[in-house]
Write a protein that holds these residues in place. Structure first.
Motif, mmCIF file in Angstrom:
data_model
loop_
_atom_site.group_PDB
_atom_site.id
_atom_site.type_symbol
_atom_site.label_atom_id
_atom_site.label_comp_id
_atom_site.label_asym_id
_atom_site.label_seq_id
_atom_site.Cartn_x
_atom_site.Cartn_y
_atom_site.Cartn_z
ATOM 1 N N ARG A 378 1.291 -0.885 -0.275
ATOM 2 C CA ARG A 378 0.278 0.259 -0.342
ATOM 3 C C ARG A 378 1.016 1.498 -0.151
ATOM 4 O O ARG A 378 0.636 2.225 -0.231
ATOM 5 C CB ARG A 378 -0.625 -0.269 0.879
ATOM 6 N N GLU A 379 1.978 0.961 0.807
ATOM 7 C CA GLU A 379 2.462 2.937 0.924
ATOM 8 C C GLU A 379 3.565 2.404 0.276
ATOM 9 O O GLU A 379 3.796 4.135 -0.462
ATOM 10 C CB GLU A 379 3.180 2.781 2.543
ATOM 11 N N GLU A 380 4.336 1.526 -0.476
ATOM 12 C CA GLU A 380 5.869 2.147 -0.862
ATOM 13 C C GLU A 380 5.653 1.082 -2.375
ATOM 14 O O GLU A 380 6.017 1.785 -3.589
ATOM 15 C CB GLU A 380 6.597 1.826 -0.464
ATOM 16 N N ARG A 381 4.549 0.397 -2.549
ATOM 17 C CA ARG A 381 3.930 -0.200 -4.274
ATOM 18 C C ARG A 381 4.804 -0.880 -4.991
ATOM 19 O O ARG A 381 5.677 -0.621 -6.044
ATOM 20 C CB ARG A 381 3.438 1.148 -5.089
ATOM 21 N N VAL A 382 5.766 -1.521 -4.088
ATOM 22 C CA VAL A 382 6.676 -2.497 -4.233
ATOM 23 C C VAL A 382 6.381 -3.635 -5.596
ATOM 24 O O VAL A 382 6.959 -4.102 -6.180
ATOM 25 C CB VAL A 382 7.809 -2.696 -2.889
ATOM 26 N N LEU A 383 5.125 -4.174 -4.837
ATOM 27 C CA LEU A 383 4.930 -4.854 -5.612
ATOM 28 C C LEU A 383 3.010 -4.964 -5.051
ATOM 29 O O LEU A 383 2.894 -3.974 -4.737
ATOM 30 C CB LEU A 383 4.721 -6.071 -5.509
ATOM 31 N N SER A 384 2.418 -5.297 -6.370
ATOM 32 C CA SER A 384 0.985 -5.250 -6.506
ATOM 33 C C SER A 384 0.045 -5.318 -4.961
ATOM 34 O O SER A 384 0.910 -7.263 -5.008
ATOM 35 C CB SER A 384 -0.305 -5.483 -7.519
ATOM 36 N N LEU A 385 -1.123 -5.415 -4.947
ATOM 37 C CA LEU A 385 -1.353 -6.834 -3.978
ATOM 38 C C LEU A 385 -1.834 -8.084 -4.136
ATOM 39 O O LEU A 385 -1.795 -8.332 -3.579
ATOM 40 C CB LEU A 385 -2.705 -5.768 -3.271
ATOM 41 N N GLU A 386 -2.681 -7.997 -5.276
ATOM 42 C CA GLU A 386 -2.770 -9.614 -5.514
ATOM 43 C C GLU A 386 -1.410 -10.128 -6.250
ATOM 44 O O GLU A 386 -1.451 -11.438 -5.961
ATOM 45 C CB GLU A 386 -3.413 -9.130 -7.577
ATOM 46 N N GLU A 387 -0.041 -9.142 -6.675
ATOM 47 C CA GLU A 387 1.131 -10.175 -6.929
ATOM 48 C C GLU A 387 1.278 -10.791 -5.394
ATOM 49 O O GLU A 387 1.840 -11.753 -5.021
ATOM 50 C CB GLU A 387 2.186 -9.774 -7.665
ATOM 51 N N ALA A 388 1.321 -9.494 -4.624
ATOM 52 C CA ALA A 388 1.730 -10.221 -2.767
ATOM 53 C C ALA A 388 1.094 -11.292 -2.916
ATOM 54 O O ALA A 388 1.018 -12.375 -1.504
ATOM 55 C CB ALA A 388 1.544 -8.853 -2.255
ATOM 56 N N ILE A 389 -0.278 -11.300 -2.561
ATOM 57 C CA ILE A 389 -1.333 -12.254 -2.238
ATOM 58 C C ILE A 389 -0.744 -13.391 -2.703
ATOM 59 O O ILE A 389 -0.872 -14.885 -2.667
ATOM 60 C CB ILE A 389 -2.808 -12.462 -2.705
ATOM 61 N N ARG A 390 -0.516 -13.419 -4.242
ATOM 62 C CA ARG A 390 0.174 -14.725 -5.132
ATOM 63 C C ARG A 390 1.372 -15.624 -4.463
ATOM 64 O O ARG A 390 1.583 -16.590 -4.136
ATOM 65 C CB ARG A 390 0.072 -14.776 -6.814
ATOM 66 N N LYS A 391 2.124 -14.641 -4.406
ATOM 67 C CA LYS A 391 3.460 -14.734 -2.618
ATOM 68 C C LYS A 391 3.504 -15.380 -1.939
ATOM 69 O O LYS A 391 4.621 -15.768 -1.724
ATOM 70 C CB LYS A 391 4.849 -14.174 -3.119
ATOM 71 N N ALA A 392 2.276 -14.429 -1.458
ATOM 72 C CA ALA A 392 1.317 -15.650 0.025
ATOM 73 C C ALA A 392 0.611 -16.630 -0.091
ATOM 74 O O ALA A 392 0.710 -17.408 1.339
ATOM 75 C CB ALA A 392 1.466 -14.016 0.835
ATOM 76 N N SER A 393 0.951 -17.641 -1.560
ATOM 77 C CA SER A 393 -0.892 -18.188 -1.434
ATOM 78 C C SER A 393 -0.290 -19.266 -2.296
ATOM 79 O O SER A 393 0.462 -20.722 -2.330
ATOM 80 C CB SER A 393 -1.532 -17.850 -1.238
ATOM 81 N N ALA A 394 -0.382 -19.276 -3.106
ATOM 82 C CA ALA A 394 -0.943 -20.701 -4.360
ATOM 83 C C ALA A 394 0.635 -20.691 -5.237
ATOM 84 O O ALA A 394 1.149 -21.394 -5.066
ATOM 85 C CB ALA A 394 -1.772 -19.456 -5.811
ATOM 86 N N LEU A 395 1.893 -19.310 -4.962
ATOM 87 C CA LEU A 395 2.864 -19.639 -5.703
ATOM 88 C C LEU A 395 3.548 -20.814 -4.318
ATOM 89 O O LEU A 395 4.531 -21.810 -5.260
ATOM 90 C CB LEU A 395 4.557 -18.429 -4.467
ATOM 91 N N PRO A 396 3.926 -20.157 -3.043
ATOM 92 C CA PRO A 396 4.558 -21.381 -1.818
ATOM 93 C C PRO A 396 3.730 -22.635 -2.310
ATOM 94 O O PRO A 396 4.253 -24.239 -1.886
ATOM 95 C CB PRO A 396 4.506 -20.811 -0.840
ATOM 96 N N ALA A 397 2.751 -22.378 -2.495
ATOM 97 C CA ALA A 397 1.283 -24.263 -2.434
ATOM 98 C C ALA A 397 1.925 -24.694 -3.092
ATOM 99 O O ALA A 397 1.767 -26.296 -3.467
ATOM 100 C CB ALA A 397 -0.224 -23.030 -2.322
#
Length: 468
Positions: A378-397
């Motif tokens: 949200r603050e620094e926009r290093v990555l999108s919210l959608e991409e952050a969720i992918r990297k926290a969920s589907a990618l490790p799964a």
């Protein structure tokens, strides 16, 4: 029991755009995703919130004390629904017995475990570990690895910066990794020798013919700051050769361990080595003491502050402390650069972790995922919210073989998180490392609410996730 999660913005884990959708949960699974759903026993209002797959912590120490802390509150309040433990070369041995205990008294979140290289090495070599393993010993260690694979271990983990792994030759690790089927490692050196250590991991993966993951990837001292592109080049080169290398990262520029990891050898009595090591992490002011049994009053102060109080130079003080505690000097060291952290967070094949425990003294154990979503999305926009969720969920799964988790889709297990994207943030600090995050209100594990309206429910629906 069925639940309708109504009116939320869906981040389904694939990285696709947010969309408004209801989610119908029946039993332990997601029955339907779409508009205007109904027919549930209970409704969870999600207006103004993001609905996402539960987060998978790819490098967790939540196994420490879990059997007496089944709520795992610091994990749930981050949205973590699966913790992957058995890291840094250590695991609960034998896995069969530990898994049975967890099945008898389940925790609130799912647990999967690696097989610790240091643990099985110690079972065979005992106190005589400060050397290379003999061929007959490697055969015995392999037998223990095979036993733990059959119990459901995800692969082999190593902590080559720690005893006893530091004494293992690369060939020993290759012989075990090929049997385990996957390799994850706290590499030999995360400071000046980081690039060479990553190369060793790639060599192990290549010769063992297994995928591998760099644990809590970092460039932890000044000689390697700014060299992320060299790291990525090595990962890409391996991929072109058919060797799959990924990594995980936590969202802080300071790490926690024992001060002795600043040296790549056990030559603790060499002032020149300590002088160089302290300089490369920015000096004694960047080293916060978090554990020191001989003098508990030192805890909470920097090495520089204690040196001033004791009227000693930091190198002399460090050597005295290490000798008095036999190396057991817990520290938090600020030694990474934000630009390097940004690059790691942004990389599409680097997922997220906490490297934290249930009641740790580093804020990563209570704040990592809200910090990513608040500060870096949200603050620094290093990555999108959608991409952050992918990297926290589907990618490790996908990476660890949890085929029925990691996405919000019909048929998937109902591990779900609800949070307010406008307010979510971490509050944990080194002074208050277990402070609760803000903005994450609801968590379901296997279809059961474990956090509801920001309150723990006391439910313990967690399961053991074994390698298939």
């Amino acid at each position: 029991m069925s639940y309708l999660i109504r009116g939320g913005l869906l981040a389904d884990g694939t990285g696709g755009k947010l969309r408004r959708a209801d989610v119908l949960v029946e039993g332990d699974s997601i029955k339907a995703v779409g508009a205007g759903l109904g027919g549930a026993d209970s409704v969870i209002e999600a207006s103004g919130k993001v609905v996402a797959p539960g987060f998978i912590d790819t490098h967790s120490h939540a196994d420490g004390g879990l059997l007496t802390n089944l709520d795992a509150e610091t994990q749930l309040r981050q949205g973590i629904t699966t913790a992957i433990v058995g890291q840094d070369g250590g695991h609960n041995f034998p896995l069969t017995e530990w898994f049975e205990k967890l099945q008898q008294t389940p925790p609130a979140l799912n647990i999967a475990s690696f097989i610790g290289h240091g643990t099985v090495r110690g079972k065979v070599m005992g106190d005589d570990y400060k050397r290379a393993a003999r061929p007959d010993e490697i055969r015995q260690i392999r037998a223990l690895v095979a036993q733990e694979v059959r119990a459901g271990g995800l692969g082999l983990s190593s902590g080559l910066e720690y005893d006893p792994g530091i004494y293992a030759k690369t060939e020993e690790v290759i012989a075990l990794a090929e049997l385990a089927g996957f390799y994850i490692s706290h590499v030999r050196d995360e400071e000046e020798g980081a690039l060479e250590s990553f190369e060793e991991l790639i060599q192990i993966a290549t010769e063992a013919h297994v995928p591998a993951q760099i644990s809590h990837i970092k460039l932890g001292s000044s000689p390697v700051w700014g060299k992320t592109q060299q790291v990525f080049a090595r990962m890409d080169a391996a991929k072109r050769r058919g060797v799959s290398i990924t990594a995980d990262v936590y969202p802080y520029t300071y790490w926690q361990s024992s001060i002795i990891v600043l040296l790549t050898t056990r030559e603790w009595d060499k002032p020149a080595l300590w002088e160089k090591a302290l300089a490369e992490v920015g000096g004694a002011k960047n080293i916060l003491i978090t554990g020191y049994a001989p003098q508990p009053a030192f805890v909470g102060k920097t090495l520089a502050q204690v040196a001033l109080e004791q009227k000693k130079d930091p190198v002399t003080l460090t050597m005295e402390m290490v000798k008095a505690a036999n190396g057991a000097v817990g520290v938090v060291v600020t030694a990474m650069q934000e630009r390097d952290l940004h690059a790691f967070l942004h990389h599409p094949e680097i997922m997220f972790c906490t490297d934290g425990g249930l009641r740790g003294s580093h804020p990563r154990g209570a704040g990592s995922y809200p910090r990513i979503l608040g500060k870096y999305v949200r603050e620094e926009r290093v990555l999108s919210l959608e991409e952050a969720i992918r990297k926290a969920s589907a990618l490790p799964a996908q990476r660890f073989g949890f085929a029925d988790r990691g996405q919000v889709a019909p048929g998937k297990k109902a591990d779900l998180v609800l949070f307010d994207p406008k307010t979510i943030h971490d509050t944990a600090t080194t002074k208050d490392p277990q402070s609760k995050p803000v903005g994450l209100t609801d968590v379901l594990v296997n279809g059961v609410p474990v956090l509801r309206n920001s309150q723990l429910t006391g439910a313990h629906p967690g399961r053991i996730l074994r390698r298939l």
